[in-house]
Design an enzyme around this catalytic site. Structure first.
Site, short mmCIF file in Angstrom:
data_model
loop_
_atom_site.label_atom_id
_atom_site.label_comp_id
_atom_site.label_asym_id
_atom_site.label_seq_id
_atom_site.Cartn_x
_atom_site.Cartn_y
_atom_site.Cartn_z
N ARG A 232 1.17 -0.89 0.10
CA ARG A 232 -0.03 0.05 0.13
C ARG A 232 1.02 1.53 0.34
O ARG A 232 1.97 1.52 0.74
CB ARG A 232 -0.79 0.07 1.67
CG ARG A 232 -2.37 -0.61 0.94
CD ARG A 232 -2.66 -0.70 -0.07
NE ARG A 232 -4.37 -1.80 -0.12
CZ ARG A 232 -4.02 -3.00 -0.65
NH1 ARG A 232 -3.05 -3.17 -1.60
NH2 ARG A 232 -5.38 -3.73 -0.80
N GLU A 261 -4.71 7.22 -5.41
CA GLU A 261 -4.65 6.52 -6.51
C GLU A 261 -6.18 6.83 -7.14
O GLU A 261 -6.76 6.42 -6.85
CB GLU A 261 -4.76 5.03 -6.47
CG GLU A 261 -3.58 4.14 -5.95
CD GLU A 261 -3.35 2.99 -5.21
OE1 GLU A 261 -2.21 2.74 -5.60
OE2 GLU A 261 -3.94 2.48 -5.35
N HIS A 282 -0.21 0.33 -10.07
CA HIS A 282 -1.16 -0.85 -8.68
C HIS A 282 -1.76 -1.74 -10.10
O HIS A 282 -3.13 -1.73 -10.42
CB HIS A 282 -2.52 -0.26 -8.36
CG HIS A 282 -3.27 -0.74 -7.57
ND1 HIS A 282 -3.29 0.42 -6.37
CD2 HIS A 282 -3.49 -2.06 -7.08
CE1 HIS A 282 -4.08 -0.74 -5.37
NE2 HIS A 282 -3.50 -2.17 -5.77
#
Length: 315
Positions: A232, A261, A282
């Site tokens: 994370r 994000e 990601h």
């Protein structure tokens, strides 16, 4: 049964037919807050990856019985409000482990062999101009015999450790930051950083781990160390990491996650231009096989719920 998928785009166009075994499936590629009410008003089941759902939305969906989070983390759901409303919530754990492990070592391998730099050299004609059969402009190092520190030793951390050992690395499991005791088989967090050649992060984002990699802790790492974060974004202070990379206080970093994000233009790692950073959007979790396992897990969760089971029940 009415099943509504609120952010199908996050499933990369995967086959959702397993969900159709339980009723009518309505899919929306993306859903913003002002669209939620009209889209869920007749839903019995909601499938959501990142769409935020709270008490206000539950009041707008009187037929809602089950929320299937298309992920492991459930921070996008107000769990207390769901419990009060009598709505079950499930997640899917472990589906992305092979994908994340592969991505972790893809980032690491690229950095340690400087693949990205050599590939750019080839595109720019450097190999064609070489006075010998190869180019040796950028250092190549091996994972073998490196001290490989893992921060977060759950299923994912353990899977990464197994691959690291297969490469011949010496795996060190870091104890939780600020822990008063060091469990058997682990090393105190700060001591582990001091000896690390490679650090791979696999812990959850909690108040205890937020920005645990900051200017002070990054300074503990040897200058040749490489940091990999596929966990994370908030675990790493992004400004501090960008500065450490710029100042050559840290050799390199591979990062798949950011604190906000999608990425924001002013994020320090987005703005950083050095070639000792590999940044991916990601995607560590997102292999085709991983997404197929995720959808199968969601289908299992719906089936279990309908049959009175507790599979992957969060509440």
């Amino acid at each position: 049964m009415n099943i509504v998928v609120l952010d199908a785009a996050t499933l990369a166009g995967a086959d959702l037919s397993p969900l159709a075994n339980f009723g009518t499936v309505t899919t929306y590629e993306h859903t913003v807050d002002e669209q939620i009410a009209s889209r869920i008003q007749d839903a019995n089941v909601i499938v959501s990856n990142k769409v935020q759902l709270n008490e206000r939305h539950f009041a707008q969906a009187p037929q809602l019985k089950l929320i299937c989070v298309a992920a492991t983390g459930t921070n996008n759901i107000d769990l207390a409000a769901a419990r009060t409303a009598g709505i079950a919530v499930t997640n899917v754990a472990g589906y992305s482990t092979p994908s994340v492990v592969q991505h972790t070592f893809t980032l690491l391998g690229n950095l340690m062999t400087n693949i990205h730099r050599y590939a750019e050299d080839c595109r720019n004609g450097a190999w064609q101009q070489s006075p010998m059969f190869c180019r040796l402009d950028h250092t190549i190092t091996e994972i073998a015999n490196k001290r490989f520190v893992i921060v977060g030793y759950g299923n994912l951390g353990q899977a990464v450790a197994n691959v690291a050992k297969a490469f011949g690395a010496h795996v060190i499991v870091a104890e939780r930051p600020n822990s008063k005791e060091v469990r058997r088989g682990r090393m105190a967090f700060e001591e582990a950083l001091k000896v690390a050649d490679i650090v791979s992060i696999h812990c959850p984002l909690t108040p205890q781990t937020e920005n645990v990699f900051n200017a002070d802790t990054l300074a503990l790492l040897p200058k040749h160390a490489i940091l990999i974060n596929t966990a994370r974004g908030g675990i790493v202070d992004e400004a501090a990491l960008a500065k450490a990379l710029s100042d050559k206080q840290l050799a390199a970093a591979g990062v798949d996650v950011l604190s906000t994000e999608p990425a924001q233009p002013d994020n320090p790692l987005i703005q950083y231009q050095g070639d000792n950073l590999l940044l991916t959007p990601h995607t560590a979790w997102a292999s085709k096989e991983s997404i197929d396992r995720l959808i199968a897990g969601i289908a299992d969760n719906i089936d279990s719920y309908l049959n009175g089971g507790q599979t992957n029940r969060v509440i």
